[in-house]
Design a protein around this motif. Structure first.
Motif, PDB file in Angstrom:
ATOM      1  N   GLU A  63      42.355  33.810  -2.649  1.00  0.00           N
ATOM      2  CA  GLU A  63      41.120  34.383  -3.183  1.00  0.00           C
ATOM      3  C   GLU A  63      41.055  34.297  -4.712  1.00  0.00           C
ATOM      4  N   ARG A  64      42.179  34.548  -5.390  1.00  0.00           N
ATOM      5  CA  ARG A  64      42.165  34.523  -6.857  1.00  0.00           C
ATOM      6  C   ARG A  64      41.908  33.133  -7.434  1.00  0.00           C
ATOM      7  N   ALA A  65      42.147  32.087  -6.636  1.00  0.00           N
ATOM      8  CA  ALA A  65      41.922  30.714  -7.105  1.00  0.00           C
ATOM      9  C   ALA A  65      40.610  30.130  -6.582  1.00  0.00           C
ATOM     10  N   ALA A  66      39.917  30.859  -5.738  1.00  0.00           N
ATOM     11  CA  ALA A  66      38.683  30.351  -5.122  1.00  0.00           C
ATOM     12  C   ALA A  66      37.603  30.117  -6.178  1.00  0.00           C
ATOM     13  N   GLY A  67      36.789  29.104  -5.943  1.00  0.00           N
ATOM     14  CA  GLY A  67      35.658  28.832  -6.823  1.00  0.00           C
ATOM     15  C   GLY A  67      36.004  28.118  -8.108  1.00  0.00           C
ATOM     16  N   ARG A  68      37.224  27.628  -8.237  1.00  0.00           N
ATOM     17  CA  ARG A  68      37.654  26.948  -9.465  1.00  0.00           C
ATOM     18  C   ARG A  68      37.927  25.466  -9.260  1.00  0.00           C
ATOM     19  N   GLY A  69      37.579  24.929  -8.090  1.00  0.00           N
ATOM     20  CA  GLY A  69      37.823  23.517  -7.816  1.00  0.00           C
ATOM     21  C   GLY A  69      39.223  23.220  -7.315  1.00  0.00           C
ATOM     22  N   VAL A  70      40.013  24.261  -7.072  1.00  0.00           N
ATOM     23  CA  VAL A  70      41.391  24.082  -6.625  1.00  0.00           C
ATOM     24  C   VAL A  70      41.437  23.392  -5.267  1.00  0.00           C
ATOM     25  N   ALA A  71      40.625  23.853  -4.326  1.00  0.00           N
ATOM     26  CA  ALA A  71      40.632  23.258  -2.985  1.00  0.00           C
ATOM     27  C   ALA A  71      40.243  21.787  -3.046  1.00  0.00           C
ATOM     28  N   THR A  72      39.208  21.472  -3.800  1.00  0.00           N
ATOM     29  CA  THR A  72      38.765  20.085  -3.917  1.00  0.00           C
ATOM     30  C   THR A  72      39.881  19.216  -4.493  1.00  0.00           C
ATOM     31  N   ALA A  73      40.537  19.691  -5.546  1.00  0.00           N
ATOM     32  CA  ALA A  73      41.625  18.938  -6.176  1.00  0.00           C
ATOM     33  C   ALA A  73      42.828  18.804  -5.245  1.00  0.00           C
ATOM     34  N   ALA A  74      43.180  19.878  -4.555  1.00  0.00           N
ATOM     35  CA  ALA A  74      44.336  19.849  -3.659  1.00  0.00           C
ATOM     36  C   ALA A  74      44.101  18.915  -2.478  1.00  0.00           C
ATOM     37  N   VAL A  75      42.897  18.950  -1.909  1.00  0.00           N
ATOM     38  CA  VAL A  75      42.583  18.057  -0.790  1.00  0.00           C
ATOM     39  C   VAL A  75      42.590  16.606  -1.269  1.00  0.00           C
ATOM     40  N   ALA A  76      42.044  16.343  -2.443  1.00  0.00           N
ATOM     41  CA  ALA A  76      42.062  14.976  -2.989  1.00  0.00           C
ATOM     42  C   ALA A  76      43.503  14.491  -3.171  1.00  0.00           C
ATOM     43  N   ALA A  77      44.355  15.351  -3.708  1.00  0.00           N
ATOM     44  CA  ALA A  77      45.758  14.970  -3.907  1.00  0.00           C
ATOM     45  C   ALA A  77      46.451  14.712  -2.575  1.00  0.00           C
ATOM     46  N   LEU A  78      46.154  15.531  -1.567  1.00  0.00           N
ATOM     47  CA  LEU A  78      46.788  15.323  -0.262  1.00  0.00           C
ATOM     48  C   LEU A  78      46.261  14.054   0.406  1.00  0.00           C
ATOM     49  N   CYS A  79      44.995  13.729   0.209  1.00  0.00           N
ATOM     50  CA  CYS A  79      44.471  12.466   0.750  1.00  0.00           C
ATOM     51  C   CYS A  79      45.224  11.281   0.153  1.00  0.00           C
ATOM     52  N   ARG A  80      45.499  11.340  -1.150  1.00  0.00           N
ATOM     53  CA  ARG A  80      46.270  10.263  -1.791  1.00  0.00           C
ATOM     54  C   ARG A  80      47.689  10.205  -1.221  1.00  0.00           C
ATOM     55  N   LEU A  81      48.323  11.365  -1.076  1.00  0.00           N
ATOM     56  CA  LEU A  81      49.676  11.394  -0.490  1.00  0.00           C
ATOM     57  C   LEU A  81      49.674  10.873   0.943  1.00  0.00           C
ATOM     58  N   ALA A  82      48.653  11.253   1.694  1.00  0.00           N
ATOM     59  CA  ALA A  82      48.565  10.815   3.092  1.00  0.00           C
ATOM     60  C   ALA A  82      48.571   9.299   3.174  1.00  0.00           C
ATOM     61  N   ALA A  83      47.854   8.664   2.261  1.00  0.00           N
ATOM     62  CA  ALA A  83      47.763   7.203   2.260  1.00  0.00           C
ATOM     63  C   ALA A  83      49.003   6.548   1.673  1.00  0.00           C
ATOM     64  N   THR A  84      49.441   7.041   0.521  1.00  0.00           N
ATOM     65  CA  THR A  84      50.505   6.350  -0.209  1.00  0.00           C
ATOM     66  C   THR A  84      51.908   6.706   0.260  1.00  0.00           C
ATOM     67  N   THR A  85      52.162   7.968   0.504  1.00  0.00           N
ATOM     68  CA  THR A  85      53.507   8.413   0.863  1.00  0.00           C
ATOM     69  C   THR A  85      53.737   8.412   2.366  1.00  0.00           C
ATOM     70  N   TYR A  86      52.730   8.840   3.116  1.00  0.00           N
ATOM     71  CA  TYR A  86      52.898   8.975   4.564  1.00  0.00           C
ATOM     72  C   TYR A  86      52.318   7.808   5.346  1.00  0.00           C
ATOM     73  N   GLY A  87      51.639   6.876   4.678  1.00  0.00           N
ATOM     74  CA  GLY A  87      51.145   5.676   5.336  1.00  0.00           C
ATOM     75  C   GLY A  87      50.034   5.902   6.350  1.00  0.00           C
ATOM     76  N   LEU A  88      49.262   6.956   6.166  1.00  0.00           N
ATOM     77  CA  LEU A  88      48.189   7.250   7.113  1.00  0.00           C
ATOM     78  C   LEU A  88      46.933   6.460   6.767  1.00  0.00           C
ATOM     79  N   THR A  89      46.107   6.220   7.781  1.00  0.00           N
ATOM     80  CA  THR A  89      44.876   5.454   7.584  1.00  0.00           C
ATOM     81  C   THR A  89      43.617   6.276   7.827  1.00  0.00           C
ATOM     82  N   ALA A  90      43.756   7.458   8.431  1.00  0.00           N
ATOM     83  CA  ALA A  90      42.580   8.299   8.701  1.00  0.00           C
ATOM     84  C   ALA A  90      43.004   9.752   8.849  1.00  0.00           C
ATOM     85  N   LEU A  91      42.087  10.641   8.476  1.00  0.00           N
ATOM     86  CA  LEU A  91      42.313  12.080   8.612  1.00  0.00           C
ATOM     87  C   LEU A  91      41.125  12.719   9.319  1.00  0.00           C
TER      88      LEU A  91
END
Length: 181
Positions: free
Chosen positions: A102-130
């Motif tokens: 709650e204290r981090a809500a509304g600051r773009g944290v979720a958007t940034a974290a999901v973007a970073a995980l999408c990159r990790l999913a592709a580059t580190t874990y070799g995934l092609t779809a989520l």
């Protein structure tokens, strides 16, 4: 600045404190974890770490390095402000899930974290779809997914609540091509 770290054993105290602190907040838009989760947290955490070693899941904590780096039991400095996870990893796909406090809500944290995980999913874990699911009464979560390239796939349920399932292909950009440092 938001930083992701792969879930480790030493994250347990900070993660449990985060989940307790935000339990009522999360229950407004996602199904509650239930008392058993909190009572048996140590065993639950150990089981997730063991499962992570098999490659079937990839859990990450979200740390805020801009809070002064006070550390709070996570072993690396920075306050634990969320978690982003990939579950049901199989044949190049996984389901994404996330919780931002709650204290981090509304600051773009979720958007940034999901973007970073999408990159990790592709580059580190070799995934092609989520895929990802959220409740209909959580427009903020739907916005985060849409800002990260997820598109509506179907209506579904999340727990016992009406929800939406999204899909996203991980493209060349996610695999590190044409990305700036």
């Amino acid at each position: 600045m938001v930083r992701l770290e792969r879930l480790r054993a030493d994250h347990a105290p900070a993660l449990l404190a985060f989940e307790r602190e935000n339990r009522a907040y999360f229950a407004r838009t996602v199904p509650d974890r239930g008392d058993a989760y909190f009572a048996g947290f140590a065993a639950y955490h150990a089981a997730r770490l063991a499962e992570q070693e098999t490659g079937g899941i990839h859990f990450h904590v979200v740390l805020d390095d801009d809070d002064g780096g006070d550390g709070d039991g996570n072993g690396a400095g920075g306050r634990l402000i969320g978690r982003v996870n990939l579950i049901d990893v199989e044949r190049g796909t996984a389901e994404l899930g996330y919780r931002i406090g709650e204290r981090a809500a509304g600051r773009g944290v979720a958007t940034a974290a999901v973007a970073a995980l999408c990159r990790l999913a592709a580059t580190t874990y070799g995934l092609t779809a989520l895929t990802a699911r959220t409740t209909l009464d959580n427009p903020a979560s739907r916005t985060v997914l849409e800002r990260n390239g997820f598109v509506f796939a179907e209506h579904t349920t999340v727990g016992d609540r009406p929800g939406v399932r999204y899909e996203r292909e991980l493209l060349a950009l996610d695999h590190g091509q044409n990305m700036r440092g």
